[in-house]
Scaffold this active site. Structure first.
Site, PDB file in Angstrom:
ATOM      1  N   LYS A  62       0.852  -1.192   0.000  1.00  0.00           N
ATOM      2  CA  LYS A  62       0.000   0.000   0.000  1.00  0.00           C
ATOM      3  C   LYS A  62       0.889   1.243   0.000  1.00  0.00           C
ATOM      4  O   LYS A  62       1.478   1.610   1.016  1.00  0.00           O
ATOM      5  CB  LYS A  62      -0.896   0.047   1.244  1.00  0.00           C
ATOM      6  CG  LYS A  62      -1.933   1.153   1.125  1.00  0.00           C
ATOM      7  CD  LYS A  62      -2.387   1.728   2.442  1.00  0.00           C
ATOM      8  CE  LYS A  62      -1.627   2.913   2.913  1.00  0.00           C
ATOM      9  NZ  LYS A  62      -1.751   4.158   2.104  1.00  0.00           N
TER      10      LYS A  62
ATOM     11  N   GLU B  11      10.274   1.756   9.987  1.00  0.00           N
ATOM     12  CA  GLU B  11      11.262   2.781   9.593  1.00  0.00           C
ATOM     13  C   GLU B  11      10.590   4.120   9.828  1.00  0.00           C
ATOM     14  O   GLU B  11       9.741   4.543   9.026  1.00  0.00           O
ATOM     15  CB  GLU B  11      11.623   2.636   8.109  1.00  0.00           C
ATOM     16  CG  GLU B  11      12.332   1.344   7.759  1.00  0.00           C
ATOM     17  CD  GLU B  11      13.772   1.300   8.253  1.00  0.00           C
ATOM     18  OE1 GLU B  11      14.314   2.357   8.633  1.00  0.00           O
ATOM     19  OE2 GLU B  11      14.325   0.200   8.277  1.00  0.00           O
TER      20      GLU B  11
ATOM     21  N   GLU C 111      10.389  16.288  14.848  1.00  0.00           N
ATOM     22  CA  GLU C 111      10.644  16.232  13.407  1.00  0.00           C
ATOM     23  C   GLU C 111       9.715  17.216  12.687  1.00  0.00           C
ATOM     24  O   GLU C 111       8.493  17.074  12.729  1.00  0.00           O
ATOM     25  CB  GLU C 111      10.380  14.810  12.892  1.00  0.00           C
ATOM     26  CG  GLU C 111      10.755  14.645  11.440  1.00  0.00           C
ATOM     27  CD  GLU C 111      10.394  13.273  10.865  1.00  0.00           C
ATOM     28  OE1 GLU C 111       9.240  12.829  11.070  1.00  0.00           O
ATOM     29  OE2 GLU C 111      11.249  12.663  10.225  1.00  0.00           O
TER      30      GLU C 111
ATOM     31  N   GLY D  38       7.192   5.425   7.696  1.00  0.00           N
ATOM     32  CA  GLY D  38       6.339   6.602   7.848  1.00  0.00           C
ATOM     33  C   GLY D  38       6.587   7.269   9.184  1.00  0.00           C
ATOM     34  O   GLY D  38       7.652   7.098   9.805  1.00  0.00           O
ATOM     35  N   GLY D  39       5.600   8.009   9.641  1.00  0.00           N
ATOM     36  CA  GLY D  39       5.762   8.816  10.851  1.00  0.00           C
ATOM     37  C   GLY D  39       5.641   7.994  12.130  1.00  0.00           C
ATOM     38  O   GLY D  39       5.056   6.905  12.153  1.00  0.00           O
ATOM     39  N   ILE D  40       6.167   8.562  13.200  1.00  0.00           N
ATOM     40  CA  ILE D  40       6.242   7.839  14.479  1.00  0.00           C
ATOM     41  C   ILE D  40       4.850   7.546  15.051  1.00  0.00           C
ATOM     42  O   ILE D  40       4.607   6.461  15.594  1.00  0.00           O
ATOM     43  CB  ILE D  40       7.131   8.606  15.491  1.00  0.00           C
ATOM     44  CG1 ILE D  40       7.391   7.764  16.732  1.00  0.00           C
ATOM     45  CG2 ILE D  40       6.555   9.959  15.851  1.00  0.00           C
ATOM     46  CD1 ILE D  40       8.486   8.330  17.606  1.00  0.00           C
TER      47      ILE D  40
ATOM     48  N   THR E 136       2.001   7.082  13.425  1.00  0.00           N
ATOM     49  CA  THR E 136       1.404   5.964  12.673  1.00  0.00           C
ATOM     50  C   THR E 136       2.118   4.664  13.055  1.00  0.00           C
ATOM     51  O   THR E 136       1.473   3.620  13.219  1.00  0.00           O
ATOM     52  CB  THR E 136       1.532   6.212  11.157  1.00  0.00           C
ATOM     53  OG1 THR E 136       1.208   7.559  10.867  1.00  0.00           O
ATOM     54  CG2 THR E 136       0.628   5.287  10.375  1.00  0.00           C
ATOM     55  N   GLY E 137       3.421   4.740  13.183  1.00  0.00           N
ATOM     56  CA  GLY E 137       4.200   3.540  13.548  1.00  0.00           C
ATOM     57  C   GLY E 137       3.726   2.949  14.868  1.00  0.00           C
ATOM     58  O   GLY E 137       3.603   1.722  15.009  1.00  0.00           O
TER      59      GLY E 137
ATOM     60  N   GLU F 119      -1.324   7.260  -0.238  1.00  0.00           N
ATOM     61  CA  GLU F 119      -2.472   7.567  -1.104  1.00  0.00           C
ATOM     62  C   GLU F 119      -2.233   8.818  -1.944  1.00  0.00           C
ATOM     63  O   GLU F 119      -2.897   9.017  -2.954  1.00  0.00           O
ATOM     64  CB  GLU F 119      -3.756   7.711  -0.266  1.00  0.00           C
ATOM     65  CG  GLU F 119      -3.726   8.774   0.828  1.00  0.00           C
ATOM     66  CD  GLU F 119      -3.134   8.270   2.148  1.00  0.00           C
ATOM     67  OE1 GLU F 119      -2.252   7.397   2.119  1.00  0.00           O
ATOM     68  OE2 GLU F 119      -3.570   8.782   3.205  1.00  0.00           O
TER      69      GLU F 119
ATOM     70  N   CYS G  85      13.767  11.628   5.896  1.00  0.00           N
ATOM     71  CA  CYS G  85      13.764  11.112   7.269  1.00  0.00           C
ATOM     72  C   CYS G  85      15.089  11.376   7.964  1.00  0.00           C
ATOM     73  O   CYS G  85      15.138  11.604   9.168  1.00  0.00           O
ATOM     74  CB  CYS G  85      13.480   9.616   7.250  1.00  0.00           C
ATOM     75  SG  CYS G  85      14.622   8.688   6.201  1.00  0.00           S
TER      76      CYS G  85
HETATM   77  N1  LIG Z   1      13.158   5.772   8.474  1.00  0.00           N
HETATM   78  C1  LIG Z   1      13.038   5.861   7.165  1.00  0.00           C
HETATM   79  O1  LIG Z   1      13.752   5.239   6.399  1.00  0.00           O
HETATM   80  C2  LIG Z   1      11.979   6.776   6.575  1.00  0.00           C
HETATM   81  C3  LIG Z   1      11.951   6.967   5.189  1.00  0.00           C
HETATM   82  C4  LIG Z   1      10.998   7.815   4.650  1.00  0.00           C
HETATM   83  C5  LIG Z   1      10.086   8.471   5.466  1.00  0.00           C
HETATM   84  N2  LIG Z   1      10.140   8.273   6.803  1.00  0.00           N
HETATM   85  C6  LIG Z   1       9.217   9.004   7.680  1.00  0.00           C
HETATM   86  O2  LIG Z   1       7.922   9.104   7.081  1.00  0.00           O
HETATM   87  C7  LIG Z   1       7.236  10.250   7.567  1.00  0.00           C
HETATM   88  C8  LIG Z   1       6.611  11.005   6.422  1.00  0.00           C
HETATM   89  O3  LIG Z   1       5.771  10.181   5.717  1.00  0.00           O
HETATM   90  P1  LIG Z   1       4.166  10.231   5.799  1.00  0.00           P
HETATM   91  O4  LIG Z   1       3.725  11.607   6.180  1.00  0.00           O
HETATM   92  O5  LIG Z   1       3.645   9.597   4.573  1.00  0.00           O
HETATM   93  O6  LIG Z   1       3.915   9.286   7.036  1.00  0.00           O
HETATM   94  P2  LIG Z   1       2.524   8.703   7.562  1.00  0.00           P
HETATM   95  O7  LIG Z   1       2.859   7.949   8.789  1.00  0.00           O
HETATM   96  O8  LIG Z   1       1.501   9.763   7.639  1.00  0.00           O
HETATM   97  O9  LIG Z   1       2.046   7.742   6.387  1.00  0.00           O
HETATM   98  C9  LIG Z   1       2.857   6.691   5.929  1.00  0.00           C
HETATM   99  C10 LIG Z   1       1.967   5.608   5.352  1.00  0.00           C
HETATM  100  O10 LIG Z   1       1.171   5.075   6.399  1.00  0.00           O
HETATM  101  C11 LIG Z   1      -0.189   5.054   6.002  1.00  0.00           C
HETATM  102  N3  LIG Z   1      -1.027   5.153   7.195  1.00  0.00           N
HETATM  103  C12 LIG Z   1      -1.527   6.271   7.772  1.00  0.00           C
HETATM  104  N4  LIG Z   1      -2.264   5.935   8.849  1.00  0.00           N
HETATM  105  C13 LIG Z   1      -2.230   4.594   8.963  1.00  0.00           C
HETATM  106  C14 LIG Z   1      -2.781   3.654   9.881  1.00  0.00           C
HETATM  107  N5  LIG Z   1      -3.548   4.039  10.910  1.00  0.00           N
HETATM  108  N6  LIG Z   1      -2.521   2.340   9.706  1.00  0.00           N
HETATM  109  C15 LIG Z   1      -1.745   1.932   8.684  1.00  0.00           C
HETATM  110  N7  LIG Z   1      -1.203   2.772   7.774  1.00  0.00           N
HETATM  111  C16 LIG Z   1      -1.425   4.095   7.916  1.00  0.00           C
HETATM  112  C17 LIG Z   1      -0.303   6.208   5.027  1.00  0.00           C
HETATM  113  O11 LIG Z   1      -1.444   6.059   4.217  1.00  0.00           O
HETATM  114  C18 LIG Z   1       1.006   6.088   4.267  1.00  0.00           C
HETATM  115  O12 LIG Z   1       0.909   5.103   3.272  1.00  0.00           O
HETATM  116  C19 LIG Z   1       8.302  11.079   8.274  1.00  0.00           C
HETATM  117  O13 LIG Z   1       8.131  10.942   9.656  1.00  0.00           O
HETATM  118  C20 LIG Z   1       9.614  10.434   7.823  1.00  0.00           C
HETATM  119  O14 LIG Z   1      10.680  10.603   8.718  1.00  0.00           O
HETATM  120  C21 LIG Z   1      11.053   7.431   7.377  1.00  0.00           C
HETATM  121  C1  LIG Z   2      15.762   6.634   3.589  1.00  0.00           C
HETATM  122  N1  LIG Z   2      15.833   7.798   2.694  1.00  0.00           N
HETATM  123  C2  LIG Z   2      16.987   8.616   3.095  1.00  0.00           C
HETATM  124  C3  LIG Z   2      16.035   7.337   1.329  1.00  0.00           C
HETATM  125  C4  LIG Z   2      14.614   8.535   2.683  1.00  0.00           C
HETATM  126  C5  LIG Z   2      14.181   9.087   3.937  1.00  0.00           C
HETATM  127  O1  LIG Z   2      13.219   9.829   3.975  1.00  0.00           O
END
Ligand SMILES: NC(=O)c1ccc[n+]([C@@H]2O[C@H](COP(=O)([O-])OP(=O)(O)OC[C@H]3O[C@@H](n4cnc5c(N)ncnc54)[C@H](O)[C@@H]3O)[C@@H](O)[C@H]2O)c1
Ligand SMILES: C[N+](C)(C)CC=O
Length: 489
Positions: A174, A249, A384, A227-229, A231-232, A177, A283
């Site tokens: 997934k 991640e 962040e 994704g974000g902390i 959501t994680g 979106e 990130c």
């Molecule tokens: N550590 C890494 O390698 C890395 C790489 C890229 C981005 N990121 C992090 O990603 C974040 C930015 O991305 P974002 O705004 O898309 O993050 P996000 O957490 O908002 O969304 C990420 C994904 O999770 C999905 N999602 C949202 N709510 C959900 C739920 N309740 N259950 C399951 N899935 C859900 C979203 O639809 C999307 O596909 C930043 O915090 C960034 O640091 C980390």
């Molecule tokens: C992991 N990286 C650096 C490719 C993307 C982070 O947002």
């Protein structure tokens, strides 16, 4: 280009036939209309991935044959490099040269994991018991749910798709979106490369239903999330339904430590690259600059002077150095943090507003922004922002720098600039982060693991650990001289 989901080897619309418009963040034009799935679509795809895994033929396919298919995907991505890069730039606003680099990295990731696919033949253990053999083998985990963010849409997907396929799993992907285009395109390449029906499935739609189902479903064995902390954390809770294997991640607040003995020009140049690349939507962005007190003023002046000249614009224009933020909502978040920084007493020395140029008014642009006089306790230093916002602090000794750098909940990446290699190694050894760069910022590649300490995540992508995430470890013990034990008389 098809803009549907891919389930059981078929391109399909969502069950409700709902659609979503995809917006170019540079000018807010609609660039595509894609199928918009929900929980029912996710259920349908998970059922297919479950059935396909349980039938067993993909896991039983010789590893070198799986590797050949994954290799072919990598080669097809190389051939489609320009088309994919253009889609990525349309979808994210990042510059075309960044997107082209991403596509090269992505092809390399498939080719790297293709090469690893048949290198894991198991291991014989020296059994301590007489007349026995003991071996350890790795097997696929099963059905993998994979959820990716919008900032590096296809790159983050590749880090999950390539090892999952190489290791013999089935999967449901997934993408975010708001940036699904390149992931849809790569599923077309999966078809061409010969990925068997039902092995790789794609569901489009929001996180709260599609993503939530993937993390809750008891038919999913592993959930891999970038994704974000916040959501994680939700995903971690949902994954407990069936004690799924979990790979997270998450975000970072990454320190960049510049000592007085660093090569000045390089350190200034990299300080800009660290935080303003991709408008700070990285990130591992070096959003927290720690400068040794003795060079602080000179260093800040040089960074500000250069940051003033960063050219914002259309990702397709050759002279653009940075594109827009991804959305109006995300720009609001960045603006909120800039206001918080000002309220906290940080000194705004550059930016802090939207650009005024007429040609940037339709995009979600924000000026490169720099705060000095920052202290560890400020939210602008701890949280962040994920935008073009740099905070600058000072330090007075190696110990002070290390302590300050480690003082966040995150542990994704960090860097140090110094010409004293002993000091550089000592600092690298003390930083509680998954990646540390010495005299550089940002490099990552398929061969080296990527992931976070502390609240930046769980597990690793890329490198051998990135393949191991997609395997279970099994110990097979064999008695070669079986006889009754007579334990129970
Ligand atoms: N550590 C890494 O390698 C890395 C790489 C890229 C981005 N990121 C992090 O990603 C974040 C930015 O991305 P974002 O705004 O898309 O993050 P996000 O957490 O908002 O969304 C990420 C994904 O999770 C999905 N999602 C949202 N709510 C959900 C739920 N309740 N259950 C399951 N899935 C859900 C979203 O639809 C999307 O596909 C930043 O915090 C960034 O640091 C980390
Ligand atoms: C992991 N990286 C650096 C490719 C993307 C982070 O947002």
């Amino acid at each position: 280009m098809r803009l549907q989901m891919y389930v059981d080897g078929q391109w399909v619309d969502s069950i409700t036939n709902e659609k979503r418009e995809i917006i170019n963040p540079f000018n807010q034009e609609v660039i595509a209309t894609v199928a918009e799935g929900n929980e029912e679509d996710a259920k349908r795809a998970v059922a297919v991935a479950r059935r396909t895994f349980d039938e067993g033929s993909w896991a039983a396919t010789p590893a070198n044959e799986r590797g050949e298919i994954v290799h072919k995907i990598g080669m097809l991505i190389r051939e489609s490099r320009e088309e994919l890069a253009e889609l990525e730039t349309l979808d994210t606003g990042k510059t075309l040269s960044e997107s082209l680099d991403d596509m090269d990295d992505i092809a390399n990731v498939f080719i790297y994991f293709a090469g690893l696919a048949d290198k894991e033949g198991g291991e014989m253990i020296d059994s301590p018991l007489p007349d026995s053999t003991s071996k350890v083998v790795r097997e696929p985990v099963g059905v993998c749910g994979q959820i990716t963010p919008w900032n590096y849409p296809l790159l983050q997907a590749a880090w999950k798709l390539a090892p999952a396929l190489a290791a013999g799993n089935t999967l449901v992907m997934k993408p975010s979106e708001i940036t699904p285009l390149t992931t849809v395109k790569v599923f077309e390449l999966f078809e061409q490369a010969g990925v068997p029906t039902g092995v790789a499935n794609l569901v489009l739609g929001p996180g709260h239903n599609v993503g939530a189902h993937l993390s809750e479903s008891t038919d999913v064995d592993l959930i891999s999330f970038t994704g974000g902390i916040d959501t994680g954390k939700k995903i971690m809770q949902s994954a407990s339904t069936n004690v799924k294997k979990l790979a997270l991640e998450l975000g970072g607040k990454n320190p960049n430590i510049v000592f007085a003995d660093a090569d000045f020009e390089t350190a200034v140049d990299q300080a800009l690259n660290a935080v303003f690349f991709h408008a700070g939507q990285v990130c591992s962005a070096g959003a927290r600059l720690l400068v040794e007190s003795s060079i602080h003023d000179k260093f800040v002046d040089a960074v500000v002077e250069r940051a003033k000249n960063i050219k914002l614009g259309d990702g397709f224009a050759e002279d653009t150095q940075s594109g827009p933020l991804i959305s109006a909502e995300h720009r609001d978040k960045v603006e909120k943090y800039v206001a918080i920084g000002q309220e906290e007493g940080a000194q705004l020395v550059l930016g802090g507003q939207r650009p005024e140029e007429a040609q940037l008014q339709q995009g979600f642009f924000y000026q490169p922004t720099i705060f000095t006089n920052c202290t560890e306790d400020m939210r602008i230093v701890q949280e962040e922002v994920f935008g073009p916002v740099l905070t600058i602090e000072t330090f007075d000794s190696e110990e002070d720098a290390i302590r300050k750098a480690n003082n966040t909940i995150y542990g994704l990446a960090g860097a140090t600039f110094t010409e004293d290699i002993g000091k550089a190694e000592r600092v690298a050894g003390q930083l509680r982060m998954g990646t540390v760069w010495i005299n550089d910022f940002h490099p990552y590649f398929a061969q080296a693991p990527w992931g976070g300490y502390k609240q930046s995540g769980i597990g690793r992508e890329l490198g051998r650990p990135g393949l191991e995430e997609y395997t279970e470890t099994k110990h097979v013990f064999r008695n070669i001289n079986p006889e009754p034990l007579h334990w129970f008389k």
